[in-house]
Design a protein around this motif. Structure first.
Motif, mmCIF file in Angstrom:
data_model
loop_
_atom_site.group_PDB
_atom_site.id
_atom_site.type_symbol
_atom_site.label_atom_id
_atom_site.label_comp_id
_atom_site.label_asym_id
_atom_site.label_seq_id
_atom_site.Cartn_x
_atom_site.Cartn_y
_atom_site.Cartn_z
ATOM 1 N N SER A 187 51.711 -15.344 -46.626
ATOM 2 C CA SER A 187 52.143 -14.900 -45.817
ATOM 3 C C SER A 187 51.226 -13.523 -46.550
ATOM 4 O O SER A 187 50.820 -13.246 -47.754
ATOM 5 C CB SER A 187 53.133 -14.368 -46.034
ATOM 6 N N ARG B 168 56.783 -24.787 -45.246
ATOM 7 C CA ARG B 168 56.326 -23.981 -43.918
ATOM 8 C C ARG B 168 57.023 -22.440 -43.829
ATOM 9 O O ARG B 168 56.442 -21.044 -44.055
ATOM 10 C CB ARG B 168 56.804 -24.125 -42.975
ATOM 11 N N ARG B 169 58.080 -22.305 -43.872
ATOM 12 C CA ARG B 169 59.336 -21.084 -43.519
ATOM 13 C C ARG B 169 58.949 -20.805 -44.729
ATOM 14 O O ARG B 169 59.867 -19.715 -44.978
ATOM 15 C CB ARG B 169 60.801 -21.679 -43.317
ATOM 16 N N LEU C 209 56.715 -18.774 -45.251
ATOM 17 C CA LEU C 209 56.691 -17.203 -44.031
ATOM 18 C C LEU C 209 56.776 -16.428 -44.384
ATOM 19 O O LEU C 209 56.707 -14.934 -44.269
ATOM 20 C CB LEU C 209 56.966 -18.009 -42.304
ATOM 21 N N VAL D 189 50.742 -25.304 -38.856
ATOM 22 C CA VAL D 189 50.292 -23.780 -39.612
ATOM 23 C C VAL D 189 48.919 -23.182 -38.632
ATOM 24 O O VAL D 189 48.671 -22.356 -39.231
ATOM 25 C CB VAL D 189 50.228 -23.467 -41.144
ATOM 26 N N GLU E 125 48.381 -22.042 -35.544
ATOM 27 C CA GLU E 125 48.734 -21.132 -34.470
ATOM 28 C C GLU E 125 49.554 -20.042 -35.790
ATOM 29 O O GLU E 125 49.263 -18.660 -35.152
ATOM 30 C CB GLU E 125 50.348 -21.593 -33.662
ATOM 31 N N ASP E 126 50.024 -20.185 -36.655
ATOM 32 C CA ASP E 126 50.606 -19.160 -37.601
ATOM 33 C C ASP E 126 49.572 -18.482 -38.115
ATOM 34 O O ASP E 126 49.432 -17.096 -38.333
ATOM 35 C CB ASP E 126 51.214 -19.769 -38.586
ATOM 36 N N GLN F 212 47.109 -16.186 -35.716
ATOM 37 C CA GLN F 212 48.113 -14.733 -35.089
ATOM 38 C C GLN F 212 48.533 -14.419 -36.010
ATOM 39 O O GLN F 212 48.529 -13.164 -36.856
ATOM 40 C CB GLN F 212 49.542 -15.581 -34.801
ATOM 41 N N ARG G 5 50.905 -14.152 -39.287
ATOM 42 C CA ARG G 5 51.233 -14.591 -39.351
ATOM 43 C C ARG G 5 51.204 -15.157 -40.650
ATOM 44 O O ARG G 5 51.764 -14.773 -41.992
ATOM 45 C CB ARG G 5 52.109 -15.471 -38.998
ATOM 46 N N LEU G 6 49.971 -16.282 -41.572
ATOM 47 C CA LEU G 6 49.840 -16.463 -42.704
ATOM 48 C C LEU G 6 48.363 -16.429 -42.868
ATOM 49 O O LEU G 6 47.246 -16.418 -41.578
ATOM 50 C CB LEU G 6 50.030 -18.235 -42.296
#
Length: 301
Positions: free
Chosen positions: A168, A226-227, A230, A243, A245-246, A249, A251-252
């Motif tokens: 993250s 993953r959680r 994040l 991941v 999309e993370d 965006q 988020r990662l």
């Protein structure tokens, strides 16, 4: 039991002289051939073959059954030619097995889209982070992500599965960005119990780089991993299908971008090409078209 297929298997074993050669001819696994033979003998109530490590020979009951079985196959071929299959509509229920993360991120949506095109097809999707026994659990199709497939099954590659080491933004801001793999010794490393336990493996400049890591947090489920990433718990190797999309965006963020984890194959696994339900043949083609290409859809910008 499909008695017509069992009959075909019995005749093929006799004509080819071995279970392995019959399996190759019929394009099914040796285990499946053995299962059909056992079912055929149970149906007829007699042992049909003498089997040794070197040869197979017919019993007296097998010799009697062989001629009738050949006649049955000829009759079935005549019926099929007369009836034709052009007007068939895909229908019925297919049992699919897949890892929970790929099922959630990619496969569930694909199956729903397939059903829009073929509304008479139903699915039972078994999400399990293990290799299911296709024969024992009556699985029509398994989607497996691996470079070491079990022998004896029919496999069709659907896509490449790439992974990234990621964390993250909050974690990187707090702990810093590692520059070389040796820097990982001072970071919190999260691992998948079945994939990256005890070490991270990368490719860099054409060479394999293996880095031992202290398992600060380990789990057998990619969604949990993953959680945790994040939430800022550390860094982990995760598949881009899960991941991507993370990362897009923000988020990662990618860690050690010059070091690539091993690429694996996404494969459709099934027992036989012979006598496949029409729905299964169409589904495999659909998945290969949807996920295939130079880059799979989850890796495209």
């Amino acid at each position: 039991m499909d008695r017509l297929t069992a009959t075909q298997v019995f005749v093929a074993v006799v004509e080819h002289g071995s279970l392995t050669q019959a399996a190759d001819h019929l394009e099914m696994s040796t285990a499946m051939v053995s299962r059909y033979l056992a079912a055929m003998e149970n149906w007829l109530g007699s042992r049909l073959l003498h089997r040794t490590t070197r040869r197979i020979s017919l019993t007296e009951a097998g010799q009697t059954a062989l001629a009738a079985c050949r006649q049955l196959l000829e009759l079935a071929q005549d019926v099929q030619q007369q009836a034709g299959t052009a007007s068939r509509v895909p229908s019925g229920r297919l049992r699919i097995a897949c890892s929970p993360s790929f099922a959630e991120a990619q496969l569930a949506g694909a199956l729903v889209e397939f059903q829009r095109q073929h509304p008479k097809v139903d699915f039972t999707l078994m999400a399990a982070d293990r290799s299911v026994d296709l024969t024992a659990e009556r699985i029509d199709l398994a989607v497996r992500i691996s470079n070491t497939l079990e022998p004896g099954f029919i496999a069709r590659k659907l896509a490449d599965c790439r992974s990234v080491l990621c964390a993250s933004p909050e974690y990187v801001k707090k702990r810093g960005q590692p520059r070389v793999p040796a820097d990982l010794s001072s970071h919190l490393c999260l691992t998948h119990a079945f994939v990256s336990a005890g070490q991270y493996r990368f490719r860099h400049a054409g060479k394999v780089v293996e880095v031992p890591v202290a398992e600060h947090f380990s789990t057998n489920e990619a969604a949990v991993l993953r959680r945790a990433v994040l939430a800022g718990g550390g860094m982990a190797i995760l598949p881009t299908y899960f991941v991507g999309e993370d990362l897009r965006q923000g988020r990662l963020v990618r860690v050690l971008p010059g070091y690539e984890p091993d690429t694996m194959g996404v494969h459709a696994i099934y027992l036989s090409r012979q006598h496949q339900p029409l729905a299964l043949r169409l589904l495999v083609d659909f998945l290969a078209d949807r996920f295939g290409g130079v880059l799979p859809p989850w890796d495209r910008e």
